[in-house]
Design an enzyme around this catalytic site. Structure first.
Site, PDB file in Angstrom:
ATOM      1  CG  PHE A 107      -1.901  -1.011   1.362  1.00 41.12           C
ATOM      2  CD1 PHE A 107      -3.093  -0.915   0.683  1.00 41.12           C
ATOM      3  CD2 PHE A 107      -1.680  -2.131   2.157  1.00 41.12           C
ATOM      4  CE1 PHE A 107      -4.054  -1.908   0.774  1.00 41.12           C
ATOM      5  CE2 PHE A 107      -2.624  -3.129   2.260  1.00 41.12           C
ATOM      6  CZ  PHE A 107      -3.819  -3.020   1.567  1.00 41.12           C
ATOM      7  CB  SER A 161      -5.636   4.327  -8.564  1.00 39.56           C
ATOM      8  OG  SER A 161      -6.609   5.334  -8.715  1.00 39.56           O
ATOM      9  CE1 TYR A 184      -1.695   7.850  -6.199  1.00 41.18           C
ATOM     10  CE2 TYR A 184      -3.682   8.090  -7.535  1.00 41.18           C
ATOM     11  CZ  TYR A 184      -2.973   7.431  -6.531  1.00 41.18           C
ATOM     12  OH  TYR A 184      -3.541   6.362  -5.881  1.00 41.18           O
ATOM     13  CE  LYS A 193      -1.038   4.230  -6.622  1.00 39.61           C
ATOM     14  NZ  LYS A 193      -0.503   3.368  -5.570  1.00 39.61           N
TER      15      LYS A 193
HETATM   16  P1  NAD Z   1      -2.531   6.500   3.157  1.00 41.76           P
HETATM   17  O1  NAD Z   1      -1.699   7.700   2.865  1.00 41.76           O
HETATM   18  O2  NAD Z   1      -3.517   6.558   4.263  1.00 41.76           O
HETATM   19  O3  NAD Z   1      -1.580   5.238   3.409  1.00 41.76           O
HETATM   20  C1  NAD Z   1      -0.312   5.114   2.792  1.00 41.76           C
HETATM   21  C2  NAD Z   1       0.676   4.684   3.872  1.00 41.76           C
HETATM   22  O4  NAD Z   1       1.970   4.529   3.282  1.00 41.76           O
HETATM   23  C3  NAD Z   1       0.820   5.701   4.995  1.00 41.76           C
HETATM   24  O5  NAD Z   1       0.777   5.046   6.236  1.00 41.76           O
HETATM   25  C4  NAD Z   1       2.197   6.333   4.738  1.00 41.76           C
HETATM   26  O6  NAD Z   1       2.800   6.765   5.946  1.00 41.76           O
HETATM   27  C5  NAD Z   1       2.932   5.175   4.096  1.00 41.76           C
HETATM   28  N1  NAD Z   1       4.035   5.574   3.199  1.00 41.76           N
HETATM   29  C6  NAD Z   1       4.018   6.523   2.232  1.00 41.76           C
HETATM   30  N2  NAD Z   1       5.205   6.558   1.593  1.00 41.76           N
HETATM   31  C7  NAD Z   1       5.982   5.597   2.178  1.00 41.76           C
HETATM   32  C8  NAD Z   1       7.313   5.155   1.960  1.00 41.76           C
HETATM   33  N3  NAD Z   1       8.086   5.722   1.022  1.00 41.76           N
HETATM   34  N4  NAD Z   1       7.799   4.157   2.733  1.00 41.76           N
HETATM   35  C9  NAD Z   1       7.034   3.602   3.710  1.00 41.76           C
HETATM   36  N5  NAD Z   1       5.767   3.989   3.964  1.00 41.76           N
HETATM   37  C10 NAD Z   1       5.246   4.982   3.192  1.00 41.76           C
HETATM   38  O7  NAD Z   1      -3.253   6.096   1.775  1.00 41.76           O
HETATM   39  P2  NAD Z   1      -4.416   5.038   1.527  1.00 41.76           P
HETATM   40  O8  NAD Z   1      -5.650   5.796   1.168  1.00 41.76           O
HETATM   41  O9  NAD Z   1      -4.451   4.037   2.597  1.00 41.76           O
HETATM   42  O10 NAD Z   1      -3.874   4.387   0.180  1.00 41.76           O
HETATM   43  C11 NAD Z   1      -3.119   3.187   0.182  1.00 41.76           C
HETATM   44  C12 NAD Z   1      -2.703   2.862  -1.243  1.00 41.76           C
HETATM   45  O11 NAD Z   1      -3.860   2.737  -2.052  1.00 41.76           O
HETATM   46  C13 NAD Z   1      -1.834   3.933  -1.903  1.00 41.76           C
HETATM   47  O12 NAD Z   1      -0.865   3.291  -2.695  1.00 41.76           O
HETATM   48  C14 NAD Z   1      -2.813   4.685  -2.783  1.00 41.76           C
HETATM   49  O13 NAD Z   1      -2.183   5.269  -3.895  1.00 41.76           O
HETATM   50  C15 NAD Z   1      -3.765   3.581  -3.190  1.00 41.76           C
HETATM   51  N6  NAD Z   1      -5.105   4.069  -3.551  1.00 41.76           N
HETATM   52  C16 NAD Z   1      -5.811   4.811  -2.652  1.00 41.76           C
HETATM   53  C17 NAD Z   1      -7.080   5.279  -3.001  1.00 41.76           C
HETATM   54  C18 NAD Z   1      -7.880   6.146  -2.058  1.00 41.76           C
HETATM   55  O14 NAD Z   1      -8.815   6.804  -2.520  1.00 41.76           O
HETATM   56  N7  NAD Z   1      -7.589   6.190  -0.778  1.00 41.76           N
HETATM   57  C19 NAD Z   1      -7.614   4.960  -4.255  1.00 41.76           C
HETATM   58  C20 NAD Z   1      -6.865   4.194  -5.126  1.00 41.76           C
HETATM   59  C21 NAD Z   1      -5.607   3.738  -4.765  1.00 41.76           C
HETATM   60  C1  WQD Z   2     -15.344  12.623  -5.795  1.00 43.74           C
HETATM   61  C2  WQD Z   2     -16.382  13.587  -6.358  1.00 43.74           C
HETATM   62  C3  WQD Z   2     -15.461  15.700  -7.045  1.00 43.74           C
HETATM   63  C4  WQD Z   2     -14.254  17.026  -3.035  1.00 43.74           C
HETATM   64  C5  WQD Z   2      -9.695  10.573  -6.347  1.00 43.74           C
HETATM   65  C6  WQD Z   2      -8.482  10.242  -7.157  1.00 43.74           C
HETATM   66  C7  WQD Z   2      -8.457   8.777  -7.481  1.00 43.74           C
HETATM   67  C8  WQD Z   2      -8.590   7.929  -6.206  1.00 43.74           C
HETATM   68  C9  WQD Z   2      -9.770   8.342  -5.401  1.00 43.74           C
HETATM   69  C10 WQD Z   2      -6.386   7.478  -5.379  1.00 43.74           C
HETATM   70  C11 WQD Z   2     -15.920  14.348  -7.594  1.00 43.74           C
HETATM   71  C12 WQD Z   2     -16.406  15.892  -5.884  1.00 43.74           C
HETATM   72  C13 WQD Z   2     -14.749  16.290  -4.114  1.00 43.74           C
HETATM   73  C14 WQD Z   2     -14.918  18.203  -2.636  1.00 43.74           C
HETATM   74  C15 WQD Z   2     -16.533  17.846  -4.392  1.00 43.74           C
HETATM   75  N1  WQD Z   2      -7.459   8.104  -5.343  1.00 43.74           N
HETATM   76  N2  WQD Z   2     -15.869  16.704  -4.771  1.00 43.74           N
HETATM   77  N3  WQD Z   2     -16.048  18.561  -3.321  1.00 43.74           N
HETATM   78  O1  WQD Z   2     -11.603  12.584  -7.780  1.00 43.74           O
HETATM   79  O2  WQD Z   2     -13.148  10.567  -7.939  1.00 43.74           O
HETATM   80  O3  WQD Z   2     -10.855  10.280  -7.114  1.00 43.74           O
HETATM   81  O4  WQD Z   2      -9.709   9.756  -5.164  1.00 43.74           O
HETATM   82  O5  WQD Z   2      -6.032   6.659  -6.170  1.00 43.74           O
HETATM   83  O6  WQD Z   2      -7.247   8.535  -8.114  1.00 43.74           O
HETATM   84  O7  WQD Z   2      -8.530  10.994  -8.363  1.00 43.74           O
HETATM   85  O8  WQD Z   2     -12.461  11.417  -5.682  1.00 43.74           O
HETATM   86  O9  WQD Z   2     -13.331  12.137  -3.505  1.00 43.74           O
HETATM   87  O10 WQD Z   2     -11.793  13.702  -4.781  1.00 43.74           O
HETATM   88  O11 WQD Z   2     -14.112  13.317  -5.625  1.00 43.74           O
HETATM   89  O12 WQD Z   2     -17.528  18.230  -4.983  1.00 43.74           O
HETATM   90  O13 WQD Z   2     -14.500  18.906  -1.699  1.00 43.74           O
HETATM   91  O14 WQD Z   2     -16.644  14.599  -5.374  1.00 43.74           O
HETATM   92  O15 WQD Z   2     -15.556  16.764  -7.947  1.00 43.74           O
HETATM   93  O16 WQD Z   2     -17.037  14.515  -8.420  1.00 43.74           O
HETATM   94  P1  WQD Z   2     -12.051  11.296  -7.239  1.00 43.74           P
HETATM   95  P2  WQD Z   2     -12.875  12.674  -4.810  1.00 43.74           P
END
Ligand code: NAD
Ligand code: WQD
Length: 336
Positions: free
Chosen positions: A79, A123, A147, A151
């Protein structure tokens, strides 16, 4: 023993709970750049099981190798990384460093130790602008921000690695929009600073930490004009990792979507959250946010097939209720 990189973060902490509940032993490696050690205490509290922790960075190959050997790891759930689209535009080198170089070092360390089983957090953002919906896994890939590029590059690195050595087992999971929290309210999303994502912002308005939500765009080609997304409960998502690990008991390289297959608009989410919390969420309508698409939701058939029948089961009401329990029990996050 499973190595969970980034296990102190939002999704990683929920995955640790589900892995421990499934009877796995877990060691977390995290540099705590975007998380709190308190989340690890809470995982132990929920599961009443030991959880090993190493403070370290995925860019440090020696630390990873030492951890993999010392704990006798057999697989990695990866993660760790940076995840803000907005920040990645202003600091692309930090994103390539943490996400791409970090994963490269992790894979080198795994290779050095002969450990060839990995699940990677990808993602939906790798798809870019929709050519058709739902996004199925064969949709062309075309990320539109740094970003998303990181990925995409890591996915490509994993596919190339598999072509070179087909004894690897690689699961690429493309998350849609994870929200919600564990039903205990003990762990959840705790963003630093102003949240970029919708749910944490809505929750902070409901709890009184912020005054009003900005809704970015109400002139999209969607039923109510606001953006539509595929929100998935973080516990469903975490369970998808346990299912993926089981599917990786033999060599393979797959990429699957983790979503529910249905979308909700921003206004529908706001209404559902108001109902779940019993609190008002006042908002202002603002212009569209750069880079946003109108509608995004997952095709889910392949995931269900590849992950042995896994599917997301929790509805929007449950997602909002659980998110609110976490937010109301921890109004200022972990370290308030
Ligand atoms: P998060 O930031 O809460 O968790 C990421 C963790 O990784 C944190 O604990 C951070 O301290 C740790 N970290 C960051 N860089 C590091 C490094 N270089 N070495 C060791 N630890 C490190 O994020 P999350 O929402 O839990 O996301 C987890 C993964 O899922 C990420 O790779 C993110 O890109 C991916 N992802 C998240 C979402 C989302 O919307 N939350 C959506 C799609 C993909
Ligand atoms: C959702 C909807 C905004 C905030 C992002 C990343 C994606 C993934 C998940 C990591 C959209 C609207 C949002 C606000 C709003 N992350 N919005 N007011 O953009 O679908 O996805 O997070 O991998 O890569 O791009 O998620 O939660 O930012 O937005 O109106 O203050 O809510 O415009 O329609 P998004 P989001």
């Amino acid at each position: 023993m499973i190595l969970v990189t980034g296990g102190a973060g939002y999704i990683g902490s929920h995955a640790c709970v589900e892995l421990l509940n499934a009877g796995k032993q877990v060691v977390v490696l995290d540099n705590f750049s975007n998380s709190s050690r308190t989340s690890l205490e809470r995982i132990r509290q929920i599961c009443r099981k030991p959880l090993a922790v190493v403070e370290g960075d995925i860019r440090d190959q020696a630390v990873i190798e030492k951890t993999l050997r010392e704990f006798g790891c057999t697989a990695v759930v990866h993660f760790a990384g940076l995840k803000s689209v907005f920040e990645s535009v202003s600091s692309p080198l930090d994103y390539y460093d943490n996400n791409v170089i970090g994963t490269h070092r992790l894979l080198r360390a795994m290779q050095g130790c002969g450990i060839k089983r990995i699940i990677f957090s990808s993602s939906a953002t790798v798809y870019g602008d929709p050519k058709f919906l739902p996004y199925t896994e064969d949709h062309p890939l075309g990320p539109v921000n740094p970003y998303g590029q990181t990925k995409f590059f890591v996915e490509q690195m994993l596919r190339d690695l598999f072509v070179s050595d087909r004894s690897w087992s690689i699961g690429i999971l493309r998350y849609f929009n994870p929200i919600g929290a564990h039903e205990s309210g003990l762990i959840g999303e705790d963003p630093k600073g102003v949240p970029n994502n919708l749910l944490p912002f809505v929750a902070q308005v409901a709890v009184g930490r912020r005054e009003r939500l900005n809704i970015f765009g109400n002139d999209y080609d969607t039923p109510d004009g606001t953006g539509v997304r595929d929100y998935i409960h973080v516990v469903d998502l975490a369970q998808g990792h346990v299912a993926a690990l089981a599917s990786l008991d033999k060599p393979a390289c797959f990429a699957v979507n983790l979503g529910t297959g249905r979308g909700y608009s921003v206004l529908e989410v706001v209404k559902a959250f108001e109902k779940a919390s019993g609190r008002p969420v006042p908002y202002d309508l603002r212009p569209r946010r750069a880079g946003d698409v109108a509608t995004c939701y997952a095709g889910t058939d392949l995931a269900t097939k590849v992950l042995g029948g896994w599917r997301a089961t929790k509805d929007l009401e449950t997602m909002c209720r659980d998110h609110w329990r976490w937010q109301s029990q921890n109004p200022n996050g972990y370290d308030a």
